[in-house]
Design a protein around this motif. Structure first.
Motif, PDB file in Angstrom:
ATOM      1  N   PRO A 299      -6.392  11.610   3.120  1.00 24.63           N
ATOM      2  CA  PRO A 299      -7.052  10.380   2.679  1.00 24.63           C
ATOM      3  C   PRO A 299      -6.126   9.378   1.998  1.00 24.63           C
ATOM      4  CG  PRO A 299      -7.399  12.103   1.053  1.00 24.63           C
ATOM      5  CD  PRO A 299      -6.572  12.711   2.161  1.00 24.63           C
ATOM      6  N   ARG A 300      -4.796   9.616   2.046  1.00 26.86           N
ATOM      7  CA  ARG A 300      -3.874   8.722   1.349  1.00 26.86           C
ATOM      8  C   ARG A 300      -3.881   7.308   1.939  1.00 26.86           C
ATOM      9  NH1 ARG A 300       1.803  11.417   1.762  1.00 26.86           N
ATOM     10  NH2 ARG A 300       0.999  11.707   3.863  1.00 26.86           N
TER      11      ARG A 300
ATOM     12  N   GLY B  25      -8.304   3.769   0.932  1.00 32.10           N
ATOM     13  CA  GLY B  25      -9.230   4.706   0.322  1.00 32.10           C
ATOM     14  C   GLY B  25     -10.678   4.351   0.610  1.00 32.10           C
ATOM     15  N   ILE B  26     -11.540   5.338   0.481  1.00 33.80           N
ATOM     16  CA  ILE B  26     -12.966   5.133   0.710  1.00 33.80           C
ATOM     17  C   ILE B  26     -13.507   4.099  -0.281  1.00 33.80           C
ATOM     18  CG2 ILE B  26     -15.230   6.244   0.663  1.00 33.80           C
ATOM     19  CD1 ILE B  26     -13.819   8.826   1.528  1.00 33.80           C
ATOM     20  N   GLY B  27     -14.206   3.106   0.252  1.00 35.70           N
ATOM     21  CA  GLY B  27     -14.766   2.064  -0.596  1.00 35.70           C
ATOM     22  C   GLY B  27     -13.772   1.031  -1.084  1.00 35.70           C
ATOM     23  N   ARG B  28     -12.568   1.008  -0.496  1.00 34.85           N
ATOM     24  CA  ARG B  28     -11.515   0.110  -0.982  1.00 34.85           C
ATOM     25  C   ARG B  28     -11.284  -1.098  -0.079  1.00 34.85           C
ATOM     26  NH1 ARG B  28      -7.908  -0.285  -4.910  1.00 34.85           N
ATOM     27  NH2 ARG B  28      -6.050   0.496  -3.809  1.00 34.85           N
ATOM     28  N   SER B  29     -12.116  -1.304   0.932  1.00 35.48           N
ATOM     29  CA  SER B  29     -11.883  -2.408   1.862  1.00 35.48           C
ATOM     30  C   SER B  29     -11.777  -3.745   1.150  1.00 35.48           C
ATOM     31  CB  SER B  29     -13.001  -2.467   2.913  1.00 35.48           C
ATOM     32  OG  SER B  29     -12.913  -1.402   3.813  1.00 35.48           O
ATOM     33  N   TYR B  30     -12.711  -4.027   0.276  1.00 32.20           N
ATOM     34  CA  TYR B  30     -12.734  -5.364  -0.320  1.00 32.20           C
ATOM     35  C   TYR B  30     -11.675  -5.551  -1.390  1.00 32.20           C
ATOM     36  CZ  TYR B  30     -16.649  -6.431   2.620  1.00 32.20           C
ATOM     37  OH  TYR B  30     -17.414  -6.667   3.730  1.00 32.20           O
ATOM     38  N   ASP B  31     -11.175  -4.458  -1.965  1.00 31.96           N
ATOM     39  CA  ASP B  31     -10.008  -4.578  -2.839  1.00 31.96           C
ATOM     40  C   ASP B  31      -8.810  -5.091  -2.058  1.00 31.96           C
ATOM     41  OD1 ASP B  31     -11.468  -3.583  -4.975  1.00 31.96           O
ATOM     42  OD2 ASP B  31     -10.827  -1.515  -4.650  1.00 31.96           O
TER      43      ASP B  31
ATOM     44  N   GLN C 140      -5.253  -4.677   9.959  1.00 34.34           N
ATOM     45  CA  GLN C 140      -6.475  -3.906  10.165  1.00 34.34           C
ATOM     46  C   GLN C 140      -6.598  -2.886   9.042  1.00 34.34           C
ATOM     47  OE1 GLN C 140      -6.784  -1.982  13.971  1.00 34.34           O
ATOM     48  NE2 GLN C 140      -8.895  -1.344  13.672  1.00 34.34           N
ATOM     49  N   LEU C 141      -7.693  -2.960   8.311  1.00 31.69           N
ATOM     50  CA  LEU C 141      -7.944  -2.075   7.177  1.00 31.69           C
ATOM     51  C   LEU C 141      -8.960  -1.027   7.601  1.00 31.69           C
ATOM     52  CD1 LEU C 141      -8.332  -4.872   4.477  1.00 31.69           C
ATOM     53  CD2 LEU C 141      -6.265  -3.543   4.971  1.00 31.69           C
ATOM     54  N   VAL C 142      -8.564   0.240   7.577  1.00 32.83           N
ATOM     55  CA  VAL C 142      -9.409   1.325   8.076  1.00 32.83           C
ATOM     56  C   VAL C 142      -9.668   2.322   6.958  1.00 32.83           C
ATOM     57  CG1 VAL C 142      -9.652   3.155   9.788  1.00 32.83           C
ATOM     58  CG2 VAL C 142      -8.469   1.033  10.394  1.00 32.83           C
ATOM     59  N   GLU C 143     -10.951   2.513   6.631  1.00 30.55           N
ATOM     60  CA  GLU C 143     -11.324   3.541   5.663  1.00 30.55           C
ATOM     61  C   GLU C 143     -11.447   4.884   6.373  1.00 30.55           C
ATOM     62  OE1 GLU C 143     -14.592   2.855   3.059  1.00 30.55           O
ATOM     63  OE2 GLU C 143     -14.203   0.691   2.884  1.00 30.55           O
ATOM     64  N   PRO C 144     -10.986   5.977   5.763  1.00 35.54           N
ATOM     65  CA  PRO C 144     -11.074   7.282   6.418  1.00 35.54           C
ATOM     66  C   PRO C 144     -12.484   7.846   6.344  1.00 35.54           C
ATOM     67  CG  PRO C 144     -10.209   7.542   4.212  1.00 35.54           C
ATOM     68  CD  PRO C 144     -10.377   6.051   4.424  1.00 35.54           C
TER      69      PRO C 144
ATOM     70  N   VAL D 118       0.828  -1.202   0.000  1.00 34.71           N
ATOM     71  CA  VAL D 118       0.000   0.000   0.000  1.00 34.71           C
ATOM     72  C   VAL D 118       0.867   1.259   0.000  1.00 34.71           C
ATOM     73  CG1 VAL D 118      -0.160   0.059   2.524  1.00 34.71           C
ATOM     74  CG2 VAL D 118      -1.939   1.151   1.150  1.00 34.71           C
ATOM     75  N   GLY D 119       0.418   2.282  -0.742  1.00 29.44           N
ATOM     76  CA  GLY D 119       1.057   3.587  -0.703  1.00 29.44           C
ATOM     77  C   GLY D 119       2.520   3.619  -1.072  1.00 29.44           C
ATOM     78  N   GLY D 120       2.963   2.702  -1.937  1.00 31.44           N
ATOM     79  CA  GLY D 120       4.364   2.667  -2.323  1.00 31.44           C
ATOM     80  C   GLY D 120       5.257   1.898  -1.371  1.00 31.44           C
ATOM     81  N   SER D 121       4.673   1.275  -0.339  1.00 37.42           N
ATOM     82  CA  SER D 121       5.472   0.460   0.574  1.00 37.42           C
ATOM     83  C   SER D 121       5.868  -0.853  -0.096  1.00 37.42           C
ATOM     84  CB  SER D 121       4.693   0.182   1.861  1.00 37.42           C
ATOM     85  OG  SER D 121       3.548  -0.616   1.593  1.00 37.42           O
ATOM     86  N   ARG D 122       6.716  -1.592   0.578  1.00 37.74           N
ATOM     87  CA  ARG D 122       7.194  -2.871   0.047  1.00 37.74           C
ATOM     88  C   ARG D 122       6.852  -4.006   1.007  1.00 37.74           C
ATOM     89  NH1 ARG D 122      13.204  -1.623  -2.526  1.00 37.74           N
ATOM     90  NH2 ARG D 122      12.565   0.184  -3.778  1.00 37.74           N
ATOM     91  N   ILE D 123       6.625  -5.173   0.441  1.00 42.04           N
ATOM     92  CA  ILE D 123       6.470  -6.399   1.212  1.00 42.04           C
ATOM     93  C   ILE D 123       7.627  -7.308   0.825  1.00 42.04           C
ATOM     94  CG2 ILE D 123       5.021  -8.403   1.721  1.00 42.04           C
ATOM     95  CD1 ILE D 123       2.594  -6.704   0.903  1.00 42.04           C
ATOM     96  N   TYR D 124       8.597  -7.455   1.733  1.00 38.49           N
ATOM     97  CA  TYR D 124       9.759  -8.290   1.476  1.00 38.49           C
ATOM     98  C   TYR D 124       9.457  -9.735   1.841  1.00 38.49           C
ATOM     99  CZ  TYR D 124      12.740  -4.155   0.940  1.00 38.49           C
ATOM    100  OH  TYR D 124      13.306  -2.976   0.505  1.00 38.49           O
TER     101      TYR D 124
END
Length: 306
Positions: free
Chosen positions: A244-245, A184-190, A233-237, A137-143
């Protein structure tokens, strides 16, 4: 140990079916480290030391420091290109990466790429490991890390700080409980589909809550018997949120006794949010925000540190 880091494509051993499991498809074995990117490493280091972490090693060729307590590891990346890119121009630290332990980095990489993960191109310098990673998410990495038992990534890339204990004692039984991700708003299920498909994470029913910050959707990752699962934990703003990033927002730390941990951390200078809506209790506590972005959430957890 995966030969992804050592051998060219034509010389590698074939993938083994044993690395695939319906409930744990990439043989996930917990969190190896969490990385912050910052242009102010000394200030962030002071916050981490209040939380009980100690600097134990420095990277051989980059401005990167390894902080640890017990086997909990946090990497502070102040290498200018990395810190500038991860901060998106802001002057506060950001959680820029999560490193996941897997049985085979090569097999896990193949699995996530086949299912839509986006690989992060790596450009290791001489004497550095080529650790596979995908975009988060947001340009982060998962190693994806498979050197974490007898021989670890730190043995190659880091030089111990003289006189520092390799594993400073754990404060109040802290362990990695999970990570909080703002979406993002409405992005939980993505994002639910992302973590289900790539990591085998499962959605926790809404009525099952942990800690004192119950908003959003909770997911639990699988784990091998040698490691611990962790929470996402996925939190929509809110619609009118000032920022809102999508980003990794804070680290969740499990403790067997929240109030005892709060007392021990307060003695070290850590301040906690205390208001009618949010206050420390047996279920959890949340620290004040340091340096504009650094927050730690304590959650009651019976699990012992690994």
């Amino acid at each position: 140990m995966s030969d992804l880091l050592l051998q060219p494509e034509h010389a590698r051993e074939p993938l083994q079916d044993s690395f695939s499991d319906v409930s744990n498809p990439i043989a996930l074995d917990g969190i190896e480290f969490i990385e912050y990117a910052t242009l102010k490493p000394q200030a962030l280091g002071q916050v981490l030391e209040m939380m009980g972490f100690r600097p134990v090693a420095r990277h051989r060729s980059r401005e990167v420091t390894l902080y640890r307590q017990g086997t909990l590891s946090i990497v502070v990346n102040a290498h200018p290109p990395d810190a500038l890119g991860a901060s998106h121009g802001a002057d506060h630290p950001s959680i820029s990466a999560i490193a996941l332990r897997v049985r085979s980095a090569r097999a896990a990489r193949e699995y996530v790429l086949e299912r839509g993960g986006w690989e992060v191109p790596s450009h290791p310098d001489a004497m550095e490991l080529n650790i596979p990673a995908i975009h988060g998410v947001g340009g982060s990495r998962i190693y994806l890390i498979d050197r974490y038992q007898d021989f670890s990534i730190y043995d190659v890339d880091f030089i111990p700080i003289p006189g520092a204990a390799a594993q400073p004692p754990v404060l109040a039984g802290l362990n990695f409980f999970g990570i909080v991700q703002y979406i993002g708003i409405g992005r939980s299920y993505d994002w639910i589909e992302f973590y289900q498909t790539l990591l085998g994470a499962t959605l926790i029913p809404d009525e099952q809550r942990f800690g004192i910050m119950p908003s959003g959707k909770l997911m639990r990752t699988p784990a091998l018997h040698t490691g611990q699962s962790f929470m996402i934990q996925l939190v929509e703003p809110a619609v009118d949120a000032p920022d809102p990033r999508e980003q990794l927002q804070r680290i969740g730390l499990g403790v067997p006794d929240v109030l005892a941990a709060v007392q021990a951390l307060r003695a070290r200078g850590v301040e906690f949010v205390e208001s009618p809506a949010t206050h420390s209790g047996k279920r959890g506590a949340i620290s004040k925000t340091y340096l504009g972005s650094v927050v730690f959430e304590l959650v009651h957890s019976a699990a012992e540190p690994t």
